[in-house]
Design a protein around this motif. Structure first.
Motif, short mmCIF file in Angstrom:
data_model
loop_
_atom_site.label_atom_id
_atom_site.label_comp_id
_atom_site.label_asym_id
_atom_site.label_seq_id
_atom_site.Cartn_x
_atom_site.Cartn_y
_atom_site.Cartn_z
N ASP A 41 -29.90 -15.47 -1.67
CA ASP A 41 -29.19 -16.69 -2.03
C ASP A 41 -29.35 -17.03 -3.51
O ASP A 41 -28.50 -17.71 -4.09
CB ASP A 41 -29.71 -17.87 -1.19
CG ASP A 41 -29.16 -17.85 0.22
OD1 ASP A 41 -28.21 -17.08 0.47
OD2 ASP A 41 -29.68 -18.59 1.07
N ARG A 42 -30.44 -16.54 -4.12
CA ARG A 42 -30.67 -16.85 -5.52
C ARG A 42 -29.82 -16.00 -6.44
O ARG A 42 -29.32 -16.47 -7.46
CB ARG A 42 -32.16 -16.64 -5.86
CG ARG A 42 -32.52 -16.99 -7.29
CD ARG A 42 -33.97 -16.65 -7.62
NE ARG A 42 -34.92 -17.42 -6.85
CZ ARG A 42 -36.24 -17.37 -7.04
NH1 ARG A 42 -36.74 -16.58 -7.96
NH2 ARG A 42 -37.06 -18.11 -6.31
N TRP A 101 -31.94 -25.60 0.49
CA TRP A 101 -31.32 -24.65 -0.44
C TRP A 101 -30.12 -23.96 0.21
O TRP A 101 -29.15 -23.62 -0.48
CB TRP A 101 -32.32 -23.67 -1.00
CG TRP A 101 -32.39 -22.29 -0.39
CD1 TRP A 101 -31.36 -21.45 -0.12
CD2 TRP A 101 -33.57 -21.60 -0.01
NE1 TRP A 101 -31.82 -20.27 0.42
CE2 TRP A 101 -33.18 -20.34 0.49
CE3 TRP A 101 -34.92 -21.91 -0.06
CZ2 TRP A 101 -34.09 -19.40 0.96
CZ3 TRP A 101 -35.83 -20.96 0.39
CH2 TRP A 101 -35.40 -19.74 0.90
N SER A 105 -26.57 -23.76 -1.58
CA SER A 105 -25.99 -22.46 -1.85
C SER A 105 -24.58 -22.37 -1.28
O SER A 105 -23.65 -21.86 -1.92
CB SER A 105 -26.87 -21.35 -1.26
OG SER A 105 -26.36 -20.07 -1.56
N THR A 108 -21.86 -24.02 -3.32
CA THR A 108 -21.35 -23.30 -4.49
C THR A 108 -19.94 -22.76 -4.25
O THR A 108 -19.17 -22.55 -5.18
CB THR A 108 -22.30 -22.14 -4.85
OG1 THR A 108 -23.65 -22.61 -4.89
CG2 THR A 108 -21.96 -21.54 -6.21
N LEU A 124 -29.83 -26.30 -6.87
CA LEU A 124 -30.36 -25.21 -6.04
C LEU A 124 -31.79 -24.88 -6.47
O LEU A 124 -32.66 -24.63 -5.63
CB LEU A 124 -29.46 -23.98 -6.17
CG LEU A 124 -29.77 -22.81 -5.24
CD1 LEU A 124 -29.59 -23.21 -3.78
CD2 LEU A 124 -28.87 -21.61 -5.57
N PHE A 190 -20.81 -17.01 -0.60
CA PHE A 190 -21.81 -18.09 -0.61
C PHE A 190 -21.95 -18.73 0.78
O PHE A 190 -23.06 -19.08 1.20
CB PHE A 190 -21.43 -19.15 -1.64
CG PHE A 190 -21.66 -18.73 -3.06
CD1 PHE A 190 -22.94 -18.43 -3.51
CD2 PHE A 190 -20.60 -18.62 -3.95
CE1 PHE A 190 -23.15 -18.03 -4.83
CE2 PHE A 190 -20.81 -18.22 -5.26
CZ PHE A 190 -22.08 -17.93 -5.70
N ALA A 194 -25.51 -18.00 3.24
CA ALA A 194 -26.41 -19.16 3.35
C ALA A 194 -26.85 -19.41 4.79
O ALA A 194 -27.90 -20.04 5.02
CB ALA A 194 -25.71 -20.40 2.79
#
Length: 435
Positions: A41-42, A101, A105, A108, A124, A190, A194
């Motif tokens: 996710d990052r 998060w 996410s 986005t 985030l 995204f 997630a």
């Protein structure tokens, strides 16, 4: 100086090994899965970039800024987040982090302007602050230092596994869902990626035990044996308060060392698809498949090096050596940006070095941090070091916009890794960390 087990001869090393293996099997698969989806996710924005720059009218520099703003929020909230985890317990706090998060996410997918992109990336980072250092702190509650290197390596194997799974998955999602329900492939990316974080957050809340004393699946004798080993190594720690952490030159040295290593980590995470595309390969799915090669090699290397480090109880060269290998890999990429084979060789060397150096690094600060000092110190080192996650994409993006090539940015990353290796060898005493 090596720390020997506090268990009596009657107990035996085999009994202790079996007990800690049982602990590892109880928690490590869940923590590992959490790290996989966290890292995915990052950095999935690196794949989304292949389509979203045109949709949002972003320049390379603007993308680098937005990707890096995650780490500003991360930096500002990491220490208080880890202190809250130490106070409230890992079960509740890690579950809260994962669910929040995941929501951000997913959000986005609906950004429509650069300002919205910047905002959601910052938030985030705020939401995820404390997740990784919280898991490192959690391992100190359950494993003594001489058993922890392998556990950190297993945990951080989530990084290359995320690359192995995430590359092809992200490429496939973007390829297969583009235009579905009127949405672009990068938006579906995204949303879909997630969802596992929400599920894992709920599982962690139901399953994790905060401390050894809370584990109903252990009897009192087993709890006592585990705590004995942990207490034996804890007695050697010198930084056990928040004040000691913030005033320690040794802690700030660790921040600087980690900063250089993380420069390399996010150069791979955010720019690997771009480096591969620069060799003439355009299909997102093919790019995703090629990203599996460096991560597969890195996964094997980090597990092997983690086991070797625990067996020999040598820590410094198990960090410095991989950092130098990663630096050489980025130099190869910088000098051969239009050559597919040599670029893949460089990316593989860089990924093996960075992915191996990161888990090995955490044996250094956890050798002298303890108690509340561990909660604050691990978070401070991680959030300060991870500012490189802001600097790395921003600098590389800016240099690429100015020079129209990635080479200059990759040379900067290589120099950062080499400096970290030098600092370890010259300034970190072997007697402090070789346990």
């Amino acid at each position: 100086m090596f720390i020997r087990t506090a268990l009596s001869p009657a107990v035996g090393a085999n009994t202790a090994d079996r007990l800690f293996r049982r602990v590892a099997l109880r928690f490590m698969p869940l923590l590992f899965a959490g790290y996989v989806v966290a890292y995915l996710d990052r950095v999935n924005v690196g794949f989304a970039k292949l389509q979203m720059l045109g949709s949002l009218h972003l320049s390379e520099a603007a993308y680098g800024l937005g990707a890096g703003l995650f780490f500003v929020g991360y930096f500002l909230f990491e220490v208080p987040s880890n202190l809250l985890l130490h106070r409230l317990g890992a079960r509740r706090w890690i579950a809260r982090i994962m669910v929040t998060w995941a929501v951000l996410s997913m959000a986005t997918a609906w950004v429509t302007t650069p300002a919205m992109f910047y905002t959601v990336r910052f938030l985030l980072g705020v939401a995820e602050a404390g997740f990784f250092p919280g898991m490192i702190l959690y391992l100190t509650y359950w494993f003594p230092s001489h058993r922890r290197g392998k556990m950190v390596a297993v945990l951080m194997a989530g990084n290359p596994v995320s690359g192995l799974v995430g590359g092809p998955l992200s490429g496939y999602i973007m390829h297969a869902t583009h235009g579905v329900s009127g949405m672009a492939g990068w938006q579906w990316l995204f949303i879909i990626e997630a969802l596992p974080s929400v599920v894992l957050g709920i599982v962690i809340f139901c399953f994790l035990d905060d401390r050894v004393a809370d584990a109903r699946w252990l009897d009192e004798h087993e709890k006592r044996l585990i705590q004995q080993e942990i207490d034996a190594t804890a007695a050697m720690r010198t930084h056990s308060s928040v004040r000691a952490v913030f005033t320690s030159a040794r802690v700030w040295l660790m921040c600087l060392i980690l900063f250089g290593i993380v420069m390399g980590s996010y150069a791979i995470g955010f720019w690997q698809p771009t480096i591969i595309r620069g060799t003439g390969i355009d299909d997102p799915f093919v790019i995703g498949l090629l990203t599996m090669i460096p991560y597969a090699a890195a996964l094997v290397a980090m597990i092997a090096v983690g086991r070797h480090a625990d067996r020999t109880r040598e820590r410094r060269w198990h960090v410095a050596g991989p950092a130098l290998l990663a630096a050489s890999g980025f130099v190869v990429c910088a000098l051969n940006g239009d050559h597919a084979l040599l670029s893949m060789v460089g990316l593989t060397l860089a990924a093996v070095g960075v992915v191996t150096a990161l888990p090995m690094f955490w044996a250094l600060p956890t050798a002298f941090l303890g108690g509340t000092g561990a909660a604050a110190g691990i978070a401070l080192i991680n959030c300060t070091g991870n500012l490189a996650g802001f600097i790395s994409p921003a600098v590389i993006g800016w240099l690429k916009t100015v020079t129209h090539t990635l080479s200059s940015g990759l040379f900067v990353v290589a120099a950062s890794l080499a400096l970290s290796a030098l600092l370890i060898v010259v300034l970190v005493p072997a007697r402090l960390v070789n346990r």
